[in-house]
Design a protein around this motif. Structure first.
Motif, PDB file in Angstrom:
ATOM      1  N   VAL A 111       0.869  -1.171   0.000  1.00  0.00           N
ATOM      2  CA  VAL A 111       0.000   0.000   0.000  1.00  0.00           C
ATOM      3  C   VAL A 111       0.908   1.222   0.000  1.00  0.00           C
ATOM      4  O   VAL A 111       1.798   1.331   0.846  1.00  0.00           O
ATOM      5  CB  VAL A 111      -0.919   0.018   1.243  1.00  0.00           C
ATOM      6  N   PRO A 112       0.729   2.168  -0.956  1.00  0.00           N
ATOM      7  CA  PRO A 112       1.570   3.377  -0.948  1.00  0.00           C
ATOM      8  C   PRO A 112       1.418   4.130   0.368  1.00  0.00           C
ATOM      9  O   PRO A 112       0.325   4.216   0.927  1.00  0.00           O
ATOM     10  CB  PRO A 112       1.035   4.205  -2.118  1.00  0.00           C
ATOM     11  N   VAL A 113       2.518   4.675   0.835  1.00  0.00           N
ATOM     12  CA  VAL A 113       2.524   5.357   2.128  1.00  0.00           C
ATOM     13  C   VAL A 113       1.631   6.596   2.096  1.00  0.00           C
ATOM     14  O   VAL A 113       0.945   6.893   3.064  1.00  0.00           O
ATOM     15  CB  VAL A 113       3.970   5.743   2.522  1.00  0.00           C
ATOM     16  N   ASP A 114       1.608   7.309   0.970  1.00  0.00           N
ATOM     17  CA  ASP A 114       0.839   8.540   0.911  1.00  0.00           C
ATOM     18  C   ASP A 114      -0.639   8.322   0.592  1.00  0.00           C
ATOM     19  O   ASP A 114      -1.420   9.262   0.576  1.00  0.00           O
ATOM     20  CB  ASP A 114       1.441   9.502  -0.122  1.00  0.00           C
ATOM     21  N   SER A 115      -1.049   7.076   0.361  1.00  0.00           N
ATOM     22  CA  SER A 115      -2.456   6.833   0.055  1.00  0.00           C
ATOM     23  C   SER A 115      -3.269   6.838   1.347  1.00  0.00           C
ATOM     24  O   SER A 115      -2.806   6.378   2.384  1.00  0.00           O
ATOM     25  CB  SER A 115      -2.638   5.502  -0.670  1.00  0.00           C
ATOM     26  N   PRO A 116      -4.489   7.379   1.271  1.00  0.00           N
ATOM     27  CA  PRO A 116      -5.317   7.389   2.496  1.00  0.00           C
ATOM     28  C   PRO A 116      -5.736   5.963   2.860  1.00  0.00           C
ATOM     29  O   PRO A 116      -5.932   5.120   1.996  1.00  0.00           O
ATOM     30  CB  PRO A 116      -6.525   8.237   2.102  1.00  0.00           C
ATOM     31  N   ALA A 117      -5.858   5.756   4.130  1.00  0.00           N
ATOM     32  CA  ALA A 117      -6.303   4.444   4.602  1.00  0.00           C
ATOM     33  C   ALA A 117      -7.762   4.251   4.212  1.00  0.00           C
ATOM     34  O   ALA A 117      -8.561   5.192   4.314  1.00  0.00           O
ATOM     35  CB  ALA A 117      -6.134   4.336   6.111  1.00  0.00           C
ATOM     36  N   PRO A 118      -8.121   3.059   3.749  1.00  0.00           N
ATOM     37  CA  PRO A 118      -9.524   2.839   3.383  1.00  0.00           C
ATOM     38  C   PRO A 118     -10.420   2.945   4.621  1.00  0.00           C
ATOM     39  O   PRO A 118     -10.049   2.557   5.717  1.00  0.00           O
ATOM     40  CB  PRO A 118      -9.530   1.420   2.819  1.00  0.00           C
ATOM     41  N   VAL A 119     -11.577   3.499   4.411  1.00  0.00           N
ATOM     42  CA  VAL A 119     -12.543   3.646   5.499  1.00  0.00           C
ATOM     43  C   VAL A 119     -13.195   2.286   5.724  1.00  0.00           C
ATOM     44  O   VAL A 119     -13.698   1.677   4.776  1.00  0.00           O
ATOM     45  CB  VAL A 119     -13.617   4.698   5.136  1.00  0.00           C
ATOM     46  N   PRO A 120     -13.176   1.780   6.959  1.00  0.00           N
ATOM     47  CA  PRO A 120     -13.833   0.495   7.211  1.00  0.00           C
ATOM     48  C   PRO A 120     -15.319   0.567   6.863  1.00  0.00           C
ATOM     49  O   PRO A 120     -15.955   1.618   7.016  1.00  0.00           O
ATOM     50  CB  PRO A 120     -13.637   0.279   8.716  1.00  0.00           C
ATOM     51  N   ALA A 121     -15.862  -0.527   6.393  1.00  0.00           N
ATOM     52  CA  ALA A 121     -17.263  -0.576   5.966  1.00  0.00           C
ATOM     53  C   ALA A 121     -18.207  -0.191   7.105  1.00  0.00           C
ATOM     54  O   ALA A 121     -19.201   0.505   6.881  1.00  0.00           O
ATOM     55  CB  ALA A 121     -17.599  -1.964   5.431  1.00  0.00           C
TER      56      ALA A 121
END
Length: 137
Positions: A111-121
């Motif tokens: 996962v790229p470091v600068d990508s936002p973490a996915p929001v849990p469902a």
């Protein structure tokens, strides 16, 4: 202590109360496994972990019999119930595999470091409900 009382290894007399408790435990475990067999129709169920290692060898056949008696005929005919081979660390080993499964699900890419973490469902669903309550009054 309960297992030792129910099945003394020194040739002593078994405690009938301990033996009944363990027999009832095998029946309840078999009924619970039968529910899993009916719902998920697995090919194999492995009994393991520290409790499974303590009880399994002595009571596996009884658990298997109760499972097959309580399960539906078709899925019961396709399932095997055996002792797991990972020992007392089975849960730890299973939990350690979770990050690897996520890594392989991404095709082996990090996962790229600068990508936002996915929001849990669950958070997205809760956020939608809260927004609807605020707007609707």
């Amino acid at each position: 202590a309960l297992l030792s009382a129910a099945r003394p290894g020194d040739g002593g007399e078994a405690d009938p109360v301990a033996a009944r408790v363990l027999a009832e435990t095998a029946e309840y475990l078999g009924a619970g496994l039968a529910d899993l067999v009916n719902l998920f129709q697995p090919e194999r169920i492995l009994v393991g972990g520290w409790a499974g290692l303590q009880l399994g060898p002595a009571f596996l056949e009884s658990v298997r019999d109760h499972t097959l008696a309580h399960a539906l005929r078709h899925p019961a005919g396709r399932v095997g119930i055996a002792m797991g081979r990972l020992g007392p660390d089975a849960v730890t080993v299973g939990a350690a595999i979770l990050p690897l499964a996520a890594f392989f699900a991404r095709g082996g890419r990090r996962v790229p470091v600068d990508s936002p973490a996915p929001v849990p469902a669950w958070r997205a669903a809760l956020g939608g409900r809260l927004a609807g309550q605020r707007g609707g009054g």
